[in-house]
Design a protein around this motif. Structure first.
Motif, short mmCIF file in Angstrom:
data_model
loop_
_atom_site.label_atom_id
_atom_site.label_comp_id
_atom_site.label_asym_id
_atom_site.label_seq_id
_atom_site.Cartn_x
_atom_site.Cartn_y
_atom_site.Cartn_z
N VAL A 29 50.55 39.95 42.86
CA VAL A 29 49.44 40.34 43.75
C VAL A 29 49.81 41.54 44.62
O VAL A 29 49.00 42.43 44.85
N CYS A 36 44.05 42.32 52.07
CA CYS A 36 43.07 42.33 50.99
C CYS A 36 41.88 43.18 51.44
O CYS A 36 40.94 42.67 52.06
N THR A 51 40.38 30.17 39.57
CA THR A 51 40.43 31.21 40.60
C THR A 51 41.87 31.28 41.14
O THR A 51 42.48 30.24 41.39
N ASP A 72 45.09 32.51 43.74
CA ASP A 72 45.40 32.71 45.16
C ASP A 72 45.98 34.11 45.38
O ASP A 72 46.74 34.61 44.55
N TRP A 73 45.63 34.70 46.53
CA TRP A 73 46.05 36.06 46.86
C TRP A 73 47.42 36.02 47.54
O TRP A 73 47.55 36.25 48.75
N TYR A 93 40.13 36.48 41.51
CA TYR A 93 40.44 35.98 42.86
C TYR A 93 39.19 35.62 43.65
O TYR A 93 39.28 35.05 44.73
N VAL A 127 37.97 35.78 49.08
CA VAL A 127 39.31 35.57 48.49
C VAL A 127 40.09 34.65 49.42
O VAL A 127 39.93 34.71 50.63
#
Ligand SMILES: O=C(O)CCC(=O)C(=O)O
Ligand SMILES: [Fe+2]
Length: 366
Positions: free
Chosen positions: A29, A226, A149, A151-152, A47, A233
């Motif tokens: 990421v 982000c 989905t 995770d950031w 995401y 997100v």
């Protein structure tokens, strides 16, 4: 057995314990986030989360209780502070611990080393990357499908206690003092956990064997800023921790952690001198639900990176954990099954984070 064989056996058993969790490798990421031109809708679509009605963030000024460890350890102030701890465990499942006695140098070394490590080029960090089938090292976790989905965040995950459970391969050697910092940080956190668990046991009126919280793993998490769609997100999906007790240090003081309380998400404000502590699933099971683990998640910041270290304290892997008979009131039925720790870990570590997973697995159906 002699020499090399001994070493191989130890190594294999450490590997066997940790190969029971698995995760699908995904893109780094930090590398994705570092190039604004890369952040196209297509690149970040994995995401993005569907909007959810339960996404209300409470700004009512509610904040988690603060417990003072020095007051807990002083016979003059013990009773009052232990009562505060009891109500924090019963009513919140989350609290901050101040006056924990961890020397500033231990914290500073750890912070500097972690910042240095995550600032290294990707191929340098990848030298300590996860190997297939192992959760330890630099990488990701809880990815069970190509469609979920994501995770950031990126993580460095290490089993730190007891020392004989360690596999040193994924422990970074750059920066040079990192291993030593991890070692000191890990033992300080064991001390704080031991003190808290001693008083938690007294509050519950039971004896708790130290084996119940003898295993420790550190998860160092880096949440890049982000800049696009940060409100759709998450840094970490909603989950409860499998541990007995988790101690989190929000080391660069960037907000993000939110806990679920009465159907709203309550932000936890980082405190420069405190650790955040939460009740884990195994403590919920041991207490037959008197203390509950709480769902939490991490929001991302559009401008600032966030770093944290979670220290998970777990029972020994070959133990079986169920509700303790002594704390069941007359006639109270056990709500949870007695399960082997490594079996629960295998389920939790091989699937995506999604609410209170352990509870679903361990609770007798009603
Ligand atoms: O980063 C945080 O504040 C919490 C992380 C967390 O929930 C976890 O590692 O289980
Ligand atoms: Fe957590």
């Amino acid at each position: 057995m002699h020499g090399g064989c001994d070493w191989m056996d130890t190594n294999q058993s450490a590997e066997a314990k940790w190969s029971h969790g698995k995760t699908i490798p995904v893109k780094n990421v930090q590398a994705l986030a570092s190039d604004a031109a890369e952040l196209t809708d297509e690149a970040i679509k994995r995401y993005i989360r569907p909007a959810r009605t339960s996404d209300v963030v409470a700004h009512s000024g509610q904040s988690i209780p603060i417990i003072d460890l020095a007051r807990l350890l002083d016979s003059q102030t013990y009773l009052l502070e232990a009562a505060k701890l009891k109500s924090a465990c019963e009513e919140w499942g989350f609290f901050q611990v101040q006056n924990h006695g961890i020397p500033d140098t231990v914290l500073e070394n750890m912070r500097n080393n972690m910042e240095h490590f995550f600032g290294l080029p990707l191929d340098e960090k990848n030298k300590f990357g996860q190997l297939p089938g192992d959760l330890q090292g630099y990488g990701q976790a809880f990815v069970e499908s190509e469609h979920q989905t994501l995770d950031w965040c990126d993580r460095l995950y290490l089993v730190t206690q007891p020392p004989q459970e360690r596999d040193m391969r994924p422990w970074p050697t750059t920066p040079a003092s990192f291993r030593e910092s991890i070692e000191s940080y890990s033992s300080e956190l064991m001390r704080v956990t031991g003190s808290l668990m001693g008083i938690i046991a007294r509050n519950l009126g039971v004896e708790l064997d130290r084996d119940t919280y003898a295993n420790q793993a550190l998860r160092m998490t880096y949440y890049p800023a982000c800049p696009v769609a940060h409100d759709k997100v998450l840094g970490i999906s909603p989950h409860s921790d499998i541990s007995i007790l988790t101690l989190v240090w929000e080391l660069n003081l960037v907000e993000g952690l939110q806990i679920k309380r009465q159907d709203a998400w309550v932000p936890v404000k980082p405190h420069p001198k405190a650790l955040v502590v939460n009740v884990g699933d195994f403590l919920e099971i041991l207490t037959n639900g008197k203390y509950q683990s709480i769902e939490h998640r991490v929001a991302v910041n559009p401008h600032k990176e966030r770093m944290s270290i979670s220290a998970f304290h777990l029972p020994k892997y070959d133990m079986s954990v169920g509700p303790i008979s002594e704390i069941l009131a007359g006639g109270e039925l056990k709500k949870y099954k007695t399960l082997r720790v490594d079996e629960v870990a295998k389920v939790v570590f091989s699937s995506k984070l999604d609410g209170k997973k352990t509870k679903e697995y361990a609770m007798f159906s009603v």
